[in-house]
Design an enzyme around this catalytic site. Structure first.
Site, short mmCIF file in Angstrom:
data_model
loop_
_atom_site.label_atom_id
_atom_site.label_comp_id
_atom_site.label_asym_id
_atom_site.label_seq_id
_atom_site.Cartn_x
_atom_site.Cartn_y
_atom_site.Cartn_z
N CYS A 74 0.81 -1.07 0.02
CA CYS A 74 0.11 0.01 0.16
C CYS A 74 0.91 1.34 0.00
O CYS A 74 2.07 1.06 0.46
CB CYS A 74 -0.68 -0.06 1.27
N ASP B 58 -6.08 -3.21 11.24
CA ASP B 58 -4.58 -2.56 11.41
C ASP B 58 -4.46 -2.35 12.89
O ASP B 58 -5.44 -2.33 13.79
CB ASP B 58 -4.97 -1.21 10.63
#
Length: 213
Positions: free
Chosen positions: A6, A130
């Protein structure tokens, strides 16, 4: 296993990372992020990528209209919601983007957060866990308590994120078995500038894990 890198900002790095084995690339569509890219920047990377590589736009508390516009104009085939988006918001976005993968990211700080994550399973294609940070939504380099995820079995596939690096990925994957992993700061020189040597090392570690399995 899906492998998502990412925070892509540069076309050549995107192509190189895809060629090394990444199955998905993420593009940050949050203007205050140091990894932010606009529609034109996303398009310049997306058009260089193989069809088999997923192209995921990362949004945080954007309107459904804004998300749809970026997806349609840039060639993304996935959306990651990394803010405070509700289950109802996800349902409405699904109606607008029926053929686009919707990933809901949640910052995990407690057992209650894990339960909340599982509640999204009926409205999204994929979950992403996360690490919690009080000020930042992602890309912090902070890891999760992996042992706390050993009994996390949602009804949809899920990504493990949060502080993963080539140096700790083996430890993480020996403790939990996600359907995918998501890395950003762990394979960077600086925000948005990926370190290809670190990416290569990541795939080396993953190959060694597969050989052990």
């Amino acid at each position: 296993m899906r492998i998502k890198i990412c925070g892509i900002t540069q076309p050549q790095q995107g192509r190189d990372i895809a060629s090394l084995g990444a199955t998905a690339l993420g593009f940050i569509c949050v203007s205050k992020s140091p990894r932010y890219v606009d529609i034109n920047q996303i398009s310049s990377v997306v058009k260089c990528l193989p069809a088999k590589v997923d192209k995921i736009g990362v949004f945080a508390n954007s309107s459904a209209k804004e998300i749809v516009t970026v997806v349609m104009d840039s060639g993304l085939n996935g959306v990651q919601l990394h803010g405070d988006e509700s289950i109802d918001f996800c349902k409405k976005l699904r109606e607008s983007l029926p053929n686009i993968e919707i990933i809901k990211a949640l910052r995990i700080n407690s057992r209650e957060d894990l339960n909340a994550a599982a509640n999204y399973s009926c409205t999204v294609n994929t979950l992403l866990l996360d690490a919690y940070h009080p000020q930042q939504l992602g890309g912090t380099g902070k890891t999760l308590n992996w042992e706390s995820l050993q009994n996390f079995f949602p009804e949809v596939p899920w990504f493990l994120a949060g502080g993963l690096t080539p140096f700790n990925i083996s430890t993480a994957l020996n403790l939990v078995r996600p359907d995918g992993i998501d890395l950003s700061s762990g394979v960077e020189r600086s925000p948005g500038d990926k370190d290809l040597d670190k990416v290569k090392n990541l795939f080396l570690q993953l190959r060694q894990l597969r050989n052990v399995d």
